[in-house]
Motif scaffolding. Sequence first.
Motif, PDB file in Angstrom:
ATOM      1  N   LYS A   7       0.466  -0.981   0.001  1.00  0.00           N
ATOM      2  CA  LYS A   7       0.011   0.338   0.150  1.00  0.00           C
ATOM      3  C   LYS A   7       0.860   1.480   0.183  1.00  0.00           C
ATOM      4  N   GLY A 151      -7.980   8.494   5.656  1.00  0.00           N
ATOM      5  CA  GLY A 151      -6.654   7.889   6.275  1.00  0.00           C
ATOM      6  C   GLY A 151      -7.389   6.077   5.767  1.00  0.00           C
ATOM      7  N   ASP A 154      -5.309   2.798   4.124  1.00  0.00           N
ATOM      8  CA  ASP A 154      -5.177   1.501   5.144  1.00  0.00           C
ATOM      9  C   ASP A 154      -5.631   0.522   5.183  1.00  0.00           C
ATOM     10  N   LYS A 209      -1.393   8.905  13.263  1.00  0.00           N
ATOM     11  CA  LYS A 209      -1.961   8.859  11.817  1.00  0.00           C
ATOM     12  C   LYS A 209      -1.876   7.297  11.119  1.00  0.00           C
TER      13      LYS A 209
HETATM   14 MG    MG Z   1      -2.384   7.563   5.851  1.00  0.00          MG
END
Ligand code: MG
Length: 413
Positions: A7, A151, A154, A209
């Motif tokens: 990723k 986010g 992920d 984060k």
């Molecule tokens: Mg991120």
Amino acid sequence: MARLVLKFGGTSVADLDRIRNVAQHVKREYDAGNEIAVVVSAMSGKTNELVGWAKDASPMHDAREYDAVVSSGEQVTAGLLAIALQNIGIPARSWLGWQIPIHTDDTHGAARIKSIDSDNLNERFKEKQVAVIAGFQGISENGRITTLGRGGSDTSAVAIAAAIGADRCDIYTDVDGVYTTDPRIVKQASRMNKISYEEMLELASLGAKVLQTRSVEMAMNYNVPVMVRSSFDDPSKKLETGTLVCREENIVEQQIVAGIAYSKDESKISIRNVSDVPGIVAGIFGPLADANINVDMIVQNISTDGKFANVTFTTPTSDLPRALETLEAIKDSLGKPEIVSASNVTKISIVGVGMRSHAGVAAKMFKILSDRSINILAITTSEIKLSVLIDAEYTELALRALHSAYGLDAEEA
Ligand code: MG
Ligand code: ADP
Ligand code: ASP
């Protein structure tokens, strides 16, 4: 040969040069004979821009259309990376969430993945093709595009790794692993070779984060080993540094405090001089819960005559306007107390599985802060974490002091 999900986050695909660099990382793993699925984020800053456009178009926009807009950044990077890979002779094809498909619920803006169809991906592996998947997105039962929350790429990556039974999920970002605290704030932060799922879950949910909280939850539930590493390392060399997120029993050396997280996304609300009668706290938090407002830390003080109470609590800053609106609506039933709020606060949390079995960890935190005249506004604890709320202006001072007091500073800073 291994089956891997790689990723790449926003800064790793920030422009065409960075995308070409990512293609070299993919090539290295592909040439080593591995089966590869890649998950990409949007170029850094793109999702913020798209969110801004949706808000500017209308502050009260339709959540389904918000997702149609903000998911588009990942479509661009998936296509561009597939082109970059083809250019260097790697067979590659881009895939959007609905094409896999990645099924989610219909909570637009914060959808949860329900299932992933692995047939398409397994077919690609047989053909020795690299699948480049747009992260952050899925498809609801109604056939609409959904996004997984900020986010969320992920989580896309870990969920895909679980669905295809990958040997590992490699999260490439702009730092070379998980550090004892945010390395951009504390220069002495040190990289961990390994961290347990439990600790990473706490650190992520408390503000670090580097991984989205849900991705860690999923990795823990499905036992997916996650490696956090840097896309800025030389792509031609086999990567050696990184942090493995894994089961606690696989970690030999345990610190009492593994890491420190901070979050500036909290706001504090104080309700002053409410009559201290049974049911008053339920009268406040019941309506907040009904309005789906998250409440984290809670402090209640009683006046010396025992007649009045001050109730202070924290809520994510994004929930603050709705929380104040809700309280305003019930103010009369609470005896018209004074309601004040502040957003210039930070929650600082120390996390470590060693805290289960060691006394004095909390006392040390309070002493360090008091020695620096930093006032603690609220406290919460759980088995493996301790959080305090302080004025935002002391964030860096508190982080640095605690980091060094718990012995986390790197040898050579
Ligand atoms: Mg991120
Ligand atoms: P990406 O765009 O690759 O998803 P993010 O910006 O979401 O990257 O996450 C990486 C950032 O997380 C780093 O640049 C770093 O500033 C921040 N961060 C916060 N806490 C930590 C920590 N404990 N260890 C490593 N990075 C951290
Ligand atoms: N592009 C999305 C975001 O900025 C998802 C991600 O980067 O993980 O939130």
